[in-house]
Design an enzyme around this catalytic site. Structure first.
Site, PDB file in Angstrom:
ATOM      1  N   ASP A  52      -4.394   2.287  -4.713  1.00  0.00           N
ATOM      2  CA  ASP A  52      -2.981   2.670  -4.495  1.00  0.00           C
ATOM      3  C   ASP A  52      -2.173   0.933  -3.831  1.00  0.00           C
ATOM      4  O   ASP A  52      -1.433   1.460  -3.424  1.00  0.00           O
ATOM      5  CB  ASP A  52      -3.056   3.539  -3.624  1.00  0.00           C
ATOM      6  CG  ASP A  52      -2.516   3.686  -2.708  1.00  0.00           C
ATOM      7  OD1 ASP A  52      -4.113   2.757  -2.111  1.00  0.00           O
ATOM      8  OD2 ASP A  52      -2.697   4.769  -1.627  1.00  0.00           O
ATOM      9  N   ASP A  72       0.632  -0.640  -0.269  1.00  0.00           N
ATOM     10  CA  ASP A  72       0.494  -0.135   0.172  1.00  0.00           C
ATOM     11  C   ASP A  72       0.796   1.484  -0.109  1.00  0.00           C
ATOM     12  O   ASP A  72       1.727   1.367   1.236  1.00  0.00           O
ATOM     13  CB  ASP A  72      -0.891   0.161   1.125  1.00  0.00           C
ATOM     14  CG  ASP A  72      -2.186   1.065   0.906  1.00  0.00           C
ATOM     15  OD1 ASP A  72      -3.069   1.119   0.593  1.00  0.00           O
ATOM     16  OD2 ASP A  72      -1.679   2.445   1.693  1.00  0.00           O
ATOM     17  N   LEU A  73       0.863   2.457  -1.128  1.00  0.00           N
ATOM     18  CA  LEU A  73       2.024   2.954  -1.039  1.00  0.00           C
ATOM     19  C   LEU A  73       1.265   4.733  -0.260  1.00  0.00           C
ATOM     20  O   LEU A  73      -0.277   4.384  -0.076  1.00  0.00           O
ATOM     21  CB  LEU A  73       1.401   3.843  -2.410  1.00  0.00           C
ATOM     22  CG  LEU A  73       1.615   3.120  -3.571  1.00  0.00           C
ATOM     23  CD1 LEU A  73       1.320   3.627  -5.168  1.00  0.00           C
ATOM     24  CD2 LEU A  73       2.766   2.282  -3.201  1.00  0.00           C
TER      25      LEU A  73
END
Length: 543
Positions: free
Chosen positions: A195, A152-153
């Site tokens: 994302d 997960d960014l």
């Protein structure tokens, strides 16, 4: 001689034979005894010309020459016809080959789009899940291990808000390129959604997974991404789960990796966590399981409620349609937003029955408001596109409630449509045959522009991130103009959602957008009748 035509060749042969015939004729008369044999050559020739049979034989060259010329002409024509036929066959063969090549390329492209993320080119969630199933079966059969990593960014929303929607897309593309260049050819990288990314590491132990996680963090920390002449350093939180060490069930493996990823985010981000059945991770897994029970109970007890948000037609400031928005009413009367339970619903296979319930309720609402001739749109979950009974459920609702043409709008997100491209096209054709309109939701990610002609939808809804940035990002306005221009060319209406500022309405009119939706237009309400009544009274007062 080869350069001569067949007609010329046959004519020359005929003349040569013509010259030979008189000599042959005299020789024949001499041998046959028609001329005396005790005379000289000249006397023999003179005597032969006194014989009428010579003239009969001498006439043969005329007919032979005539026949030769006719035969030559016919031969030329046959050769010309043969050459022309061969040329036409060659042209048709080449045209057919090109058509087959183009059809194969188009089919390959469609298959690629159905299995890959439209923005990044990585595998999409469905294809990744299939690969995960295949490799877990292999690992189970041959007693091998594998690792699943969720990424997960960190602070992606900040990147989107600061640099704009287009820059956010470039950011995702650059991150996907980093992952593709770094992983082994046997590793499987996918965009899980938003994302989030997922990586499958076949033939990987616990130690190997940890090495990969450290390598990825180092990669992110050492990389710079250029966005609008600004340098952004990516950061990510990683969660890992091992097969078969942690579980042999695929859905549970995904749940464990997801829980470990959130554990990494809670630990301060920019780090990794391996699932360890910690209290926090167990609480998250338990929360998923509890959601399954709550969702099943809500379906059984009819605890799902539809609220309706109006769409304003910008050309005349009327409200011809509404979007149905799902809410779940808890046992204590609290209304729960779908953002809290849709992920769990999809995880436990409950999205399809929830969608079927929404279809029935929306159709009944339209029938109850038949005097007002309005339309209602509803969203389909991604997994519903894979439901073989979806169309039958929609058709049944339309027939039972005697809905008119265009009164029920079915919304499909751009990403889901591209993921299930073939099924979406078939579904659209069937829906139009029973009078339903089709809306392509969350439009504006770029690659779908090319495939809009393959999806004969009636309306596209511009995604919220793009409309929210209209006033602050000039590039967003240019992109909306392109979308509107493309839609008008295809005869498709355009709606902009998530409009929260009234000042945006005039801007949307200038850009050529047909409809606007958002809190600046109207909040979602359960009773459309009341809103219609109020709108009717306002119109009368203005008159």
């Amino acid at each position: 001689m080869r350069a001569l035509s067949e007609t010329t060749k046959y004519t020359v042969f005929g003349v040569l034979f013509g010259f030979c015939f008189p000599i042959g004729a005299i020789l024949f008369l001499y041998l046959a005894g028609y001329v005396p044999d005790n005379q000289g050559l000249v006397a023999v020739v003179v005597s032969a010309h006194d014989n009428a049979l010579l003239y009969v034989i001498d006439s043969a060259p005329l007919f032979l020459g005539l026949f030769a010329r006719i035969a030559g002409i016919r031969q030329d024509r046959l050769l010309e016809f043969s050459a022309s036929l061969e040329h036409k066959v060659a042209i048709k063969t080449e045209s057919l080959r090109r058509a087959l090549d183009e059809a194969q390329k188009a089919n390959d492209q469609i298959v690629h789009m159905a299995e890959h993320d439209a923005l990044t080119g990585l595998l999409n969630r469905r294809r990744f899940h299939n690969e995960l199933e295949r490799w877990t079966l292999f690992a189970l059969r041959y007693q091998r291990s594998l690792a699943l990593i969720f990424i997960d960014l960190d602070n992606f929303k900040l990147v989107n808000d600061t640099y704009g929607h287009l820059a956010g897309d470039r950011y995702l593309v650059e991150v996907s390129n980093l992952l593709s260049r770094t992983m082994r050819t046997t590793d499987i990288v996918a965009r899980w959604g938003g994302d989030e990314f997922a990586i499958l590491l076949p033939e990987t132990s616990r130690e190997g997974a940890i090495r990969v996680a450290n390598k990825l963090l180092h990669l992110f920390n050492a990389s710079d991404i250029e966005l609008d002449e600004q340098t952004v350093r990516p950061s990510a939180s990683l969660g890992m789960a091992l097969y078969p060490e942690h579980t042999t069930d695929i859905d549970t493996l995904i749940m464990y990796a997801d829980a470990a990823m959130y554990e990494a985010k809670d630990a301060g981000r920019n780090c990794w966590r391996l699932y360890s059945a910690s209290q926090h991770e167990m609480e998250r897994v338990q929360e998923h399981i509890q959601w399954e029970a709550r969702l099943r109970r809500a379906l059984e007890n009819d605890q799902f409620i539809l609220f309706y948000q109006p769409l304003l037609r910008l050309s005349d400031n009327t409200t011809p349609g509404y979007e149905a928005l799902l809410r779940m009413e808890d046992r204590n009367g609290e209304l729960i937003s779908p953002g809290l339970f849709l992920e769990s619903a999809e995880h436990f296979g409950l999205s399809v029955p929830i969608d079927q319930m929404v279809i029935r309720k929306a159709a009944r609402k339209i029938a109850a408001l038949s005097d007002h001739r309005l339309w209602i749109s509803l969203n389909l979950a991604r997994t519903s596109l894979d439901d073989p009974e979806l169309f039958e459920q929609i058709e049944k609702a339309v027939n039972e409630n005697a809905l008119g043409s265009g009164q029920l709008h079915i919304e499909i997100t751009e990403m889901a449509a591209l993921e299930y491209l073939d099924k979406t096209r078939t579904l659209i054709t069937k829906l139009k045959s029973i009078g339903c309109s089709v809306v392509l939701d969350d439009f504006g990610h770029g690659p779908a522009f090319h495939f809009l002609q393959q999806l004969p939808v009636d309306m596209i809804k511009i995604n919220g991130d793009l409309t929210r940035s209209l006033a602050t990002q000039p590039g967003s306005q240019a992109l909306v103009k392109d979308i509107v221009s493309l839609a008008q060319e295809k005869g498709v209406q355009v709606a902009a959602k998530c409009i929260e500022d009234e000042n945006h309405i005039d801007l949307l009119r200038e850009l050529g957008v047909d409809y606007a939706q958002g809190f600046a237009i109207g909040v979602p309400v359960e009773a459309i009748e009341q809103r219609i009544f109020l709108s009717h009274n306002v119109t009368q007062n203005e008159e």
